[in-house]
Design a protein around this motif. Structure first.
Motif, PDB file in Angstrom:
ATOM      1  N   THR A   3       0.862  -1.192   0.000  1.00 38.79           N
ATOM      2  CA  THR A   3       0.000   0.000   0.000  1.00 38.79           C
ATOM      3  C   THR A   3       0.897   1.239   0.000  1.00 38.79           C
ATOM      4  O   THR A   3       0.705   2.167  -0.798  1.00 38.79           O
ATOM      5  CB  THR A   3      -0.921   0.008   1.239  1.00 38.79           C
ATOM      6  N   SER A   4       1.884   1.241   0.895  1.00 35.41           N
ATOM      7  CA  SER A   4       2.803   2.390   0.974  1.00 35.41           C
ATOM      8  C   SER A   4       3.658   2.483  -0.279  1.00 35.41           C
ATOM      9  O   SER A   4       3.822   3.575  -0.840  1.00 35.41           O
ATOM     10  CB  SER A   4       3.730   2.253   2.184  1.00 35.41           C
ATOM     11  N   SER A   5       4.228   1.363  -0.722  1.00 36.71           N
ATOM     12  CA  SER A   5       5.143   1.454  -1.869  1.00 36.71           C
ATOM     13  C   SER A   5       4.400   1.939  -3.107  1.00 36.71           C
ATOM     14  O   SER A   5       4.923   2.744  -3.881  1.00 36.71           O
ATOM     15  CB  SER A   5       5.862   0.125  -2.123  1.00 36.71           C
ATOM     16  N   ASP A   6       3.146   1.492  -3.286  1.00 39.91           N
ATOM     17  CA  ASP A   6       2.355   1.911  -4.453  1.00 39.91           C
ATOM     18  C   ASP A   6       2.140   3.429  -4.441  1.00 39.91           C
ATOM     19  O   ASP A   6       2.480   4.138  -5.395  1.00 39.91           O
ATOM     20  CB  ASP A   6       1.001   1.169  -4.424  1.00 39.91           C
ATOM     21  N   ALA A   7       1.607   3.932  -3.336  1.00 39.75           N
ATOM     22  CA  ALA A   7       1.309   5.368  -3.264  1.00 39.75           C
ATOM     23  C   ALA A   7       2.588   6.201  -3.337  1.00 39.75           C
ATOM     24  O   ALA A   7       2.630   7.247  -4.004  1.00 39.75           O
ATOM     25  CB  ALA A   7       0.547   5.681  -1.979  1.00 39.75           C
ATOM     26  N   LEU A   8       3.641   5.747  -2.653  1.00 36.74           N
ATOM     27  CA  LEU A   8       4.880   6.529  -2.629  1.00 36.74           C
ATOM     28  C   LEU A   8       5.564   6.555  -3.996  1.00 36.74           C
ATOM     29  O   LEU A   8       6.187   7.548  -4.362  1.00 36.74           O
ATOM     30  CB  LEU A   8       5.840   5.984  -1.562  1.00 36.74           C
ATOM     31  N   ALA A   9       5.434   5.464  -4.770  1.00 39.21           N
ATOM     32  CA  ALA A   9       6.039   5.456  -6.114  1.00 39.21           C
ATOM     33  C   ALA A   9       5.328   6.476  -7.006  1.00 39.21           C
ATOM     34  O   ALA A   9       5.964   7.176  -7.799  1.00 39.21           O
ATOM     35  CB  ALA A   9       5.967   4.057  -6.722  1.00 39.21           C
ATOM     36  N   THR A  10       4.007   6.570  -6.873  1.00 40.11           N
ATOM     37  CA  THR A  10       3.258   7.568  -7.643  1.00 40.11           C
ATOM     38  C   THR A  10       3.652   8.974  -7.185  1.00 40.11           C
ATOM     39  O   THR A  10       3.915   9.854  -8.011  1.00 40.11           O
ATOM     40  CB  THR A  10       1.743   7.333  -7.481  1.00 40.11           C
ATOM     41  N   ALA A  11       3.718   9.176  -5.853  1.00 36.52           N
ATOM     42  CA  ALA A  11       4.073  10.498  -5.308  1.00 36.52           C
ATOM     43  C   ALA A  11       5.454  10.925  -5.782  1.00 36.52           C
ATOM     44  O   ALA A  11       5.635  12.049  -6.254  1.00 36.52           O
ATOM     45  CB  ALA A  11       4.025  10.457  -3.776  1.00 36.52           C
ATOM     46  N   ALA A  12       6.435  10.026  -5.673  1.00 39.65           N
ATOM     47  CA  ALA A  12       7.815  10.399  -6.004  1.00 39.65           C
ATOM     48  C   ALA A  12       7.989  10.670  -7.495  1.00 39.65           C
ATOM     49  O   ALA A  12       8.898  11.399  -7.887  1.00 39.65           O
ATOM     50  CB  ALA A  12       8.783   9.303  -5.552  1.00 39.65           C
ATOM     51  N   SER A  13       7.087  10.103  -8.323  1.00 43.08           N
ATOM     52  CA  SER A  13       7.159  10.386  -9.760  1.00 43.08           C
ATOM     53  C   SER A  13       6.878  11.861 -10.029  1.00 43.08           C
ATOM     54  O   SER A  13       7.375  12.432 -10.994  1.00 43.08           O
ATOM     55  CB  SER A  13       6.140   9.547 -10.526  1.00 43.08           C
ATOM     56  N   VAL A  14       6.038  12.457  -9.178  1.00 40.28           N
ATOM     57  CA  VAL A  14       5.614  13.847  -9.376  1.00 40.28           C
ATOM     58  C   VAL A  14       6.676  14.822  -8.870  1.00 40.28           C
ATOM     59  O   VAL A  14       6.809  15.927  -9.392  1.00 40.28           O
ATOM     60  CB  VAL A  14       4.275  14.108  -8.624  1.00 40.28           C
ATOM     61  N   LEU A  15       7.441  14.397  -7.846  1.00 42.85           N
ATOM     62  CA  LEU A  15       8.257  15.351  -7.090  1.00 42.85           C
ATOM     63  C   LEU A  15       9.656  15.549  -7.651  1.00 42.85           C
ATOM     64  O   LEU A  15      10.278  14.616  -8.155  1.00 42.85           O
ATOM     65  CB  LEU A  15       8.376  14.870  -5.633  1.00 42.85           C
ATOM     66  N   GLU A  16      10.159  16.778  -7.498  1.00 42.66           N
ATOM     67  CA  GLU A  16      11.570  17.075  -7.763  1.00 42.66           C
ATOM     68  C   GLU A  16      12.401  16.417  -6.664  1.00 42.66           C
ATOM     69  O   GLU A  16      11.893  16.177  -5.573  1.00 42.66           O
ATOM     70  CB  GLU A  16      11.818  18.587  -7.714  1.00 42.66           C
ATOM     71  N   ARG A  17      13.703  16.227  -6.941  1.00 42.25           N
ATOM     72  CA  ARG A  17      14.513  15.429  -6.006  1.00 42.25           C
ATOM     73  C   ARG A  17      14.570  15.982  -4.581  1.00 42.25           C
ATOM     74  O   ARG A  17      14.529  15.207  -3.624  1.00 42.25           O
ATOM     75  CB  ARG A  17      15.923  15.186  -6.535  1.00 42.25           C
ATOM     76  N   ASP A  18      14.566  17.306  -4.389  1.00 43.10           N
ATOM     77  CA  ASP A  18      14.620  17.852  -3.025  1.00 43.10           C
ATOM     78  C   ASP A  18      13.362  17.494  -2.246  1.00 43.10           C
ATOM     79  O   ASP A  18      13.399  17.240  -1.045  1.00 43.10           O
ATOM     80  CB  ASP A  18      14.764  19.378  -3.055  1.00 43.10           C
ATOM     81  N   ARG A  19      12.248  17.490  -2.969  1.00 46.58           N
ATOM     82  CA  ARG A  19      10.987  17.163  -2.295  1.00 46.58           C
ATOM     83  C   ARG A  19      10.858  15.655  -2.088  1.00 46.58           C
ATOM     84  O   ARG A  19      10.205  15.217  -1.145  1.00 46.58           O
ATOM     85  CB  ARG A  19       9.812  17.752  -3.072  1.00 46.58           C
ATOM     86  N   VAL A  20      11.482  14.853  -2.943  1.00 40.93           N
ATOM     87  CA  VAL A  20      11.534  13.404  -2.693  1.00 40.93           C
ATOM     88  C   VAL A  20      12.288  13.172  -1.377  1.00 40.93           C
ATOM     89  O   VAL A  20      11.865  12.405  -0.514  1.00 40.93           O
ATOM     90  CB  VAL A  20      12.230  12.645  -3.838  1.00 40.93           C
ATOM     91  N   ARG A  21      13.408  13.895  -1.229  1.00 39.57           N
ATOM     92  CA  ARG A  21      14.213  13.768  -0.018  1.00 39.57           C
ATOM     93  C   ARG A  21      13.400  14.155   1.212  1.00 39.57           C
ATOM     94  O   ARG A  21      13.424  13.466   2.232  1.00 39.57           O
ATOM     95  CB  ARG A  21      15.446  14.676  -0.161  1.00 39.57           C
ATOM     96  N   ARG A  22      12.641  15.247   1.094  1.00 38.17           N
ATOM     97  CA  ARG A  22      11.816  15.704   2.229  1.00 38.17           C
ATOM     98  C   ARG A  22      10.748  14.670   2.569  1.00 38.17           C
ATOM     99  O   ARG A  22      10.483  14.386   3.728  1.00 38.17           O
ATOM    100  CB  ARG A  22      11.123  17.022   1.865  1.00 38.17           C
ATOM    101  N   LEU A  23      10.133  14.116   1.533  1.00 36.38           N
ATOM    102  CA  LEU A  23       9.091  13.110   1.739  1.00 36.38           C
ATOM    103  C   LEU A  23       9.661  11.908   2.492  1.00 36.38           C
ATOM    104  O   LEU A  23       9.089  11.451   3.493  1.00 36.38           O
ATOM    105  CB  LEU A  23       8.535  12.675   0.376  1.00 36.38           C
ATOM    106  N   VAL A  24      10.802  11.413   2.040  1.00 32.66           N
ATOM    107  CA  VAL A  24      11.416  10.236   2.662  1.00 32.66           C
ATOM    108  C   VAL A  24      11.755  10.535   4.130  1.00 32.66           C
ATOM    109  O   VAL A  24      11.547   9.694   5.008  1.00 32.66           O
ATOM    110  CB  VAL A  24      12.679   9.822   1.861  1.00 32.66           C
ATOM    111  N   ALA A  25      12.245  11.756   4.395  1.00 29.62           N
ATOM    112  CA  ALA A  25      12.635  12.120   5.762  1.00 29.62           C
ATOM    113  C   ALA A  25      11.427  12.194   6.690  1.00 29.62           C
ATOM    114  O   ALA A  25      11.543  11.968   7.889  1.00 29.62           O
ATOM    115  CB  ALA A  25      13.366  13.464   5.749  1.00 29.62           C
TER     116      ALA A  25
END
Ligand code: AMP
Ligand code: MG
Length: 359
Positions: free
Chosen positions: A289-311
């Motif tokens: 459930t998490s990996s599915d939603a997060l893969a979609t989310a990270a596709s949208v985000l620039e790398r700095d925001r991917v980093r923020r999301l992961v943190a």
């Protein structure tokens, strides 16, 4: 067109290349590998489980598919009779009772919407519908149509009451779309059915979304090849994983070309159009459930925001993002830390010297 489909097939084939590794220990020798496939949620769900006998294995797989089928019927936005569609037809502002499953998916979605600064947003339904039309007609939606859709979009317009188990859609015309999380949830639930039936060594795959249980007999985990980002790229890593979810977002493959630009099937909430920044994202998380939603989310985000999301996440998550750089070279970048279920990572090649295709 053919090429696009071919690319997708290659990707699906790569994602489904999940097999047990290692040799069989004597104590586990009686266990055999069984594989079952059934169509659900517009894709093929595959179950692999290890069992001593065929009949109980088949019975457990049937029960898991029945559960997945029920979730499909509840969460489909194509079926006007689904629980989701009925919820979306309620008058704005009315608290509507929702099932335990639907509430769980809505809650998870809202949490990931907040953590991803709105990159993942299930209330994007009106924009996704408009975008689906554009993918068919190969014409961009008018600014008026985009603005009208945007008025019925926003995670703050979906209100959940976990105690009363109700949902409220605050404005007229709202449409929820669980396309970015539903397959992962269904895979997790299918895996839970198999585990409860006594088959812990099992996995459920829904094209790019994998729910992985205990490893095959004698193996440290399930072998998962990360799908290459483009036709001319190679598999960047081979993972060994157990007790985790692994998802790859196929955004770079399901593109359409309109007016000389390539657009993905994932909608950028900022524009209401498909993403033009192509990236292949694979996420390893505690569940699918998490990996599915997060893969979609990270596709949208620039790398700095991917980093923020992961943190911001409260459980360790590892993301691998494949993208072409300005010179047309495919590069892989890793974010986050390995969750406990990620046993080994074998890098096959993280940078490729392939040049950007022309035309
Ligand atoms: P996935 O293939 O898991 O990345 O999910 C893509 C699907 O999720 C699309 O086909 C839409 O149904 C839906 N979707 C598109 N854009 C978004 C978004 N930004 N947030 C959440 N769901 C989306
Ligand atoms: Mg997804």
């Amino acid at each position: 067109m053919v090429r696009r489909h071919l690319g997708l097939l290659v990707l699906l084939a790569a994602m489904l290349n999940v097999v047990g590794i290692g040799c069989v220990r004597a104590a586990d020798a009686p266990l055999q590998r069984y594989e079952f496939v059934a169509p659900h949620m517009g894709t093929l769900f595959k179950i692999v489980l290890y069992a001593a006998e065929a009949a109980p294995a088949q019975a457990a797989a049937d029960r898991a598919f029945a559960r997945i089928g029920a979730l499909d019927r509840a969460m489909s936005d194509y079926d006007p009779d689904s629980e989701l569609s009925r919820l979306c037809r309620q008058p704005p502002g009315r608290p509507t009772p929702v099932s335990v499953d639907l509430l769980a998916v809505l809650q998870r979605s809202q949490r990931i919407a907040a953590l991803s600064e709105g990159a993942f947003d299930i209330t994007l339904g009106p924009s996704v519908r408009l975008w689906r039309q554009s993918r068919r007609t190969l014409r961009l939606p008018s600014p008026q149509a985009r603005a009208a859709a945007a008025r019925a979009v926003g995670a703050d317009k979906l209100r959940l009451d976990a105690v009363a188990r109700t949902a409220i859609l605050a404005v007229a015309g709202m449409q929820l779309d669980l396309g970015g999380i539903g397959k992962g949830y269904a895979a997790d639930q299918g895996l839970a059915v198999l585990r409860d039936a006594g088959f812990a060594r099992a996995m459920v795959a829904a094209s790019g979304d994998l729910a992985l249980g205990a490893p095959p007999p004698g193996a440290a985990g399930w072998r998962v090849e990360i799908a290459p980002f483009a036709d001319d790229a190679r598999v960047p890593e081979i993972l060994t994983v157990a007790h985790a979810g692994v998802s790859t977002s196929a955004g770079s493959e399901q593109f359409v070309q309109i007016g000389g630009r390539r657009y993905s099937h994932i909608v950028d909430p900022k524009t209401g159009l498909g993403l033009t920044r192509a990236a292949g994202v694979t996420v390893i998380a505690e569940d699918a459930t998490s990996s599915d939603a997060l893969a979609t989310a990270a596709s949208v985000l620039e790398r700095d925001r991917v980093r923020r999301l992961v943190a911001r996440l409260d459980a360790p998550v590892r993301m691998i993002v494949q993208q072409r750089d300005a010179a047309g070279v495919v590069r892989s970048e890793v974010f986050g830390t390995a969750p406990p279920g990620l046993v080994t990572v074998v890098p096959v090649g993280s940078t490729y010297q392939n040049k950007k295709r022309t035309g």
